[in-house]
Design an enzyme around this catalytic site. Sequence first.
Site, PDB file in Angstrom:
ATOM      1  N   HIS A 125      21.128  24.639  33.954  1.00  0.00           N
ATOM      2  CA  HIS A 125      19.876  25.394  34.050  1.00  0.00           C
ATOM      3  C   HIS A 125      20.009  26.813  33.499  1.00  0.00           C
ATOM      4  O   HIS A 125      20.996  27.491  33.700  1.00  0.00           O
ATOM      5  CB  HIS A 125      19.387  25.444  35.503  1.00  0.00           C
ATOM      6  CG  HIS A 125      20.354  26.113  36.433  1.00  0.00           C
ATOM      7  ND1 HIS A 125      20.343  27.469  36.671  1.00  0.00           N
ATOM      8  CD2 HIS A 125      21.373  25.601  37.161  1.00  0.00           C
ATOM      9  CE1 HIS A 125      21.298  27.771  37.518  1.00  0.00           C
ATOM     10  NE2 HIS A 125      21.949  26.653  37.833  1.00  0.00           N
ATOM     11  N   ILE A 155      36.624  20.705  22.915  1.00  0.00           N
ATOM     12  CA  ILE A 155      36.495  19.510  23.736  1.00  0.00           C
ATOM     13  C   ILE A 155      36.906  19.793  25.184  1.00  0.00           C
ATOM     14  O   ILE A 155      37.911  20.451  25.437  1.00  0.00           O
ATOM     15  CB  ILE A 155      37.310  18.353  23.115  1.00  0.00           C
ATOM     16  CG1 ILE A 155      36.993  17.024  23.784  1.00  0.00           C
ATOM     17  CG2 ILE A 155      38.802  18.645  23.128  1.00  0.00           C
ATOM     18  CD1 ILE A 155      37.554  15.824  23.046  1.00  0.00           C
TER      19      ILE A 155
END
EC number: 2.3.1.203
Length: 195
Positions: A125, A155
């Site tokens: 968010h 990664i």
Amino acid sequence: MARTEKIYIYGASGHGLVCEDVAKNMGYKECIFLDDFKGMKFESTLPKYDFFIAIGNNEIRKKIYQKISENGFKIVNLIHKSALISPSAIVEENAGILIMPYVVINAKAKIEKGVILNTSSVIEHECVIGEFSHVSVGAKCAGNVKIGKNCFLGINSCVLPNLSLADDSILGGGATLVKNQDEKGVFVGVPAKRM
């Protein structure tokens, strides 16, 4: 959803192949690959199919994006149907954004033009992912994170809540950012430290 039956994909490496998969998942019937060669020109007489830039390198992707935009081609987003995107998230339209399978983009997050969100990355968010940044496979940004322009998150890297990463920075694979980094750099390890 595909806007034309065919799409040009600039870049024919492995990254181009995964972009082809996403394009077909969206309903494109044919992918026409283009790649670098001496004297390549984008002629105005070419059919105006949708266009996508499948280049992983942020700086090169940005330069090609500008060149193609100047030649009147519509650079679309490629968004895999399995991605989970909040209705309140902002993903710039027709901005060359790639959203791979199983990506999560949560409430009020903002994804700017030219961004790559690779497989299973999580954007929580109110995050902002700056223009032409690349969030690698499995990388995660906790709530309210600000990633600058032209950044690379390796990664399985992780950015803790409410932190920022300066433009043109790299967060190495598996690294965890635990404090704000307001000056560009390369950061590796747990906790992430400047190299």
